[in-house]
Design a protein around this motif. Structure first.
Motif, PDB file in Angstrom:
ATOM      1  N   PHE A   1      51.979 174.316  44.807  1.00  0.00           N
ATOM      2  CA  PHE A   1      52.818 173.825  43.577  1.00  0.00           C
ATOM      3  C   PHE A   1      52.670 175.041  42.585  1.00  0.00           C
ATOM      4  O   PHE A   1      51.057 175.267  42.266  1.00  0.00           O
ATOM      5  CB  PHE A   1      52.485 172.487  43.037  1.00  0.00           C
TER       6      PHE A   1
ATOM      7  N   SER B   1      52.786 175.307  38.632  1.00  0.00           N
ATOM      8  CA  SER B   1      53.236 174.519  37.414  1.00  0.00           C
ATOM      9  C   SER B   1      53.041 175.719  36.361  1.00  0.00           C
ATOM     10  O   SER B   1      52.978 175.285  35.137  1.00  0.00           O
ATOM     11  CB  SER B   1      52.349 173.409  37.059  1.00  0.00           C
TER      12      SER B   1
ATOM     13  N   ASN C   1      59.486 175.951  42.673  1.00  0.00           N
ATOM     14  CA  ASN C   1      58.435 174.659  42.085  1.00  0.00           C
ATOM     15  C   ASN C   1      57.238 175.343  43.178  1.00  0.00           C
ATOM     16  O   ASN C   1      56.250 174.854  42.831  1.00  0.00           O
ATOM     17  CB  ASN C   1      58.684 173.281  42.795  1.00  0.00           C
TER      18      ASN C   1
ATOM     19  N   SER D   1      57.726 164.451  46.680  1.00  0.00           N
ATOM     20  CA  SER D   1      56.943 165.415  45.731  1.00  0.00           C
ATOM     21  C   SER D   1      55.716 165.878  46.462  1.00  0.00           C
ATOM     22  O   SER D   1      54.757 166.140  45.881  1.00  0.00           O
ATOM     23  CB  SER D   1      56.591 164.756  44.537  1.00  0.00           C
TER      24      SER D   1
ATOM     25  N   SER E   1      48.321 170.535  38.531  1.00  0.00           N
ATOM     26  CA  SER E   1      49.518 169.669  38.456  1.00  0.00           C
ATOM     27  C   SER E   1      49.565 168.722  39.619  1.00  0.00           C
ATOM     28  O   SER E   1      50.706 168.079  39.873  1.00  0.00           O
ATOM     29  CB  SER E   1      50.615 170.461  38.255  1.00  0.00           C
ATOM     30  N   TYR E   2      48.683 168.804  40.553  1.00  0.00           N
ATOM     31  CA  TYR E   2      48.770 168.331  42.080  1.00  0.00           C
ATOM     32  C   TYR E   2      47.389 167.885  42.464  1.00  0.00           C
ATOM     33  O   TYR E   2      46.237 168.145  41.714  1.00  0.00           O
ATOM     34  CB  TYR E   2      49.639 168.921  43.019  1.00  0.00           C
TER      35      TYR E   2
ATOM     36  N   GLU F   1      52.370 166.172  44.065  1.00  0.00           N
ATOM     37  CA  GLU F   1      52.233 166.008  42.335  1.00  0.00           C
ATOM     38  C   GLU F   1      51.901 165.039  41.676  1.00  0.00           C
ATOM     39  O   GLU F   1      52.075 163.887  42.191  1.00  0.00           O
ATOM     40  CB  GLU F   1      53.931 166.394  42.004  1.00  0.00           C
TER      41      GLU F   1
END
Lengths: 231, 231
Positions: free
Chosen positions: A52, A54, A96, B34, B54-55, B114
């Motif tokens: 991911f 971010s 993402n 997610s 973020s995860y 996430e």
DNA sequence: AATTAGGACAAGTTTTTTATTGATGTGAAT
DNA sequence: ATTCACATCAATAAAAAACTTGTCCTAATT
């Protein structure tokens, strides 16, 4: 007590990169509020393909290489990332997850800015946005060149391209070749390591380049460009 | 054509880890929506100290080591992360950045979820939340043990602790020591590499352990525990 | 059918990393 | 002041990566 890894909060203000200079004080504050600075050591991953995304990375010092991962150790190198450049810009607008990995070739001081902050500033500040988009397009254009290279050229042309590309970085970074293994060069040219070794030898024999240990000196620039053109 | 790096969407459903079994179909769907799955290759960073988190990472297969970075190459190893365990749980609840780095000791299939998704599911599903908190507390408790170790014990006791800890992983992973260098072991015990080598030799001389190349066999478990207790 | 481009494999060599050992230094505790 | 508990440095040995070369194989081109 402050770790060497931690951020000096003043740093962003001192950044000489043009793209941060054009921010208003409030905008700079917005960025500053959602940023963190990290020291990536040589060999550390800056991004991992598929993870991911971010945030965006901005290289302050150091060099990194950006690459796509294929099956088992079949990587393809996209570019060398230099100070003043971004990694992961696509995260801001759409994607993402990172669609490539990158790894530090030297210790790298890197700035991470959360994507929402960048997105907001872009919306507010047209000039900043323009600059970001411009950078993004440049990277994209290079990607097309790369694609063309692997699609239409064969070994000699690809190696010529690779050497010209890396040689072009030498002005800013004299010892760039010291940081790259033969496998790295092979992964730029999209050939096997053994082929890369043989190609380099043959280029040397033909007087196009000189090999001094890991360093490579481009002797005959024009001939290399000719090979690159011929494909 | 599907890259080996990409996700098989069905995978999460097949996960045997108890903590995912207790989700309702809708909750599982929330997580699935997610998440992404990534193959981290041996040597890749799973997390980087100071980078935005973020995860959460969930290890499906493979082993990783989690460590804190100090000044220039002074790392301290916290733990070996095993399949079925999370990395970065603190990201879900509070911390916006990872406070440790981690690196794959072997190729690792990892699940990234996430943090918002995890947070939402925790709010909905008490049992799931309980489980997550329990895991988090366990890691925390281990952290306190580690802290005590470095605060109050000296070399012998720390090395004994380290050996007992790693030996405890052998039941699930026989070749765990093959994956660790002397420096790794030193970084677990919080001593210099040279001291680690000397300590191991001296433990061998005293009949506490046996050294076979990289593998270490704990011969006298009780004596090691005694040394650990004495400090 | 012959040639070409280029990967795969194997085997040897070189370079880099890791491990080991001993000697020396230092700051805290006795 | 001396000892203890280490770290640091330097030198060497050993193991692992990286590099090199030659040979062979295959799929595409001529």
């Amino acid at each position: 007590m402050k770790s060497i890894l931690e951020t000096d909060n003043e740093f962003i203000c001192d950044i000489q990169a043009p793209c941060f200079q054009m921010l208003s004080p409030e905008e700079a504050e917005l960025v500053r509020a959602s940023k963190t600075q990290v020291l990536f050591r040589k060999g550390d991953n800056l991004t991992k393909q598929g993870a991911f995304a971010s945030y965006v990375l901005f290289i302050i010092t150091g060099l990194a290489k950006q690459y796509v991962e294929g099956d088992s150790s079949k990587n393809f190198n996209l570019r060398i990332v230099k100070p003043g450049e971004f990694v992961g810009l696509s995260a801001v607008f759409t994607k993402n997850t990172f669609n490539y990995s990158s790894v530090a070739l030297t210790d790298c001081q890197v700035f991470l800015v959360e994507k929402d902050a960048i997105a907001n500033v872009v919306k507010q500040n047209g000039m900043f946005g323009f600059n970001i988009i411009k950078r993004y397009c440049e990277q994209n254009a290079n990607l097309f060149d790369t694609l063309r290279m692997v699609l239409y050229k064969q070994m000699n042309g690809r190696m010529a391209d690779t050497l010209l590309y890396i040689d072009g970085l030498k002005s800013e970074n004299v010892d760039i070749f010291q940081l790259l293994s033969r496998k790295d060069i092979a992964d730029f040219a999209g050939v096997s390591t053994e082929s890369a070794v043989k190609l380099l030898k043959s280029f040397e024999k033909d007087g196009l380049i000189e090999l001094n240990e890991k360093d490579i000196l481009v002797v005959n620039h024009n001939a290399l460009q000719e090979i690159s053109k011929r494909g």
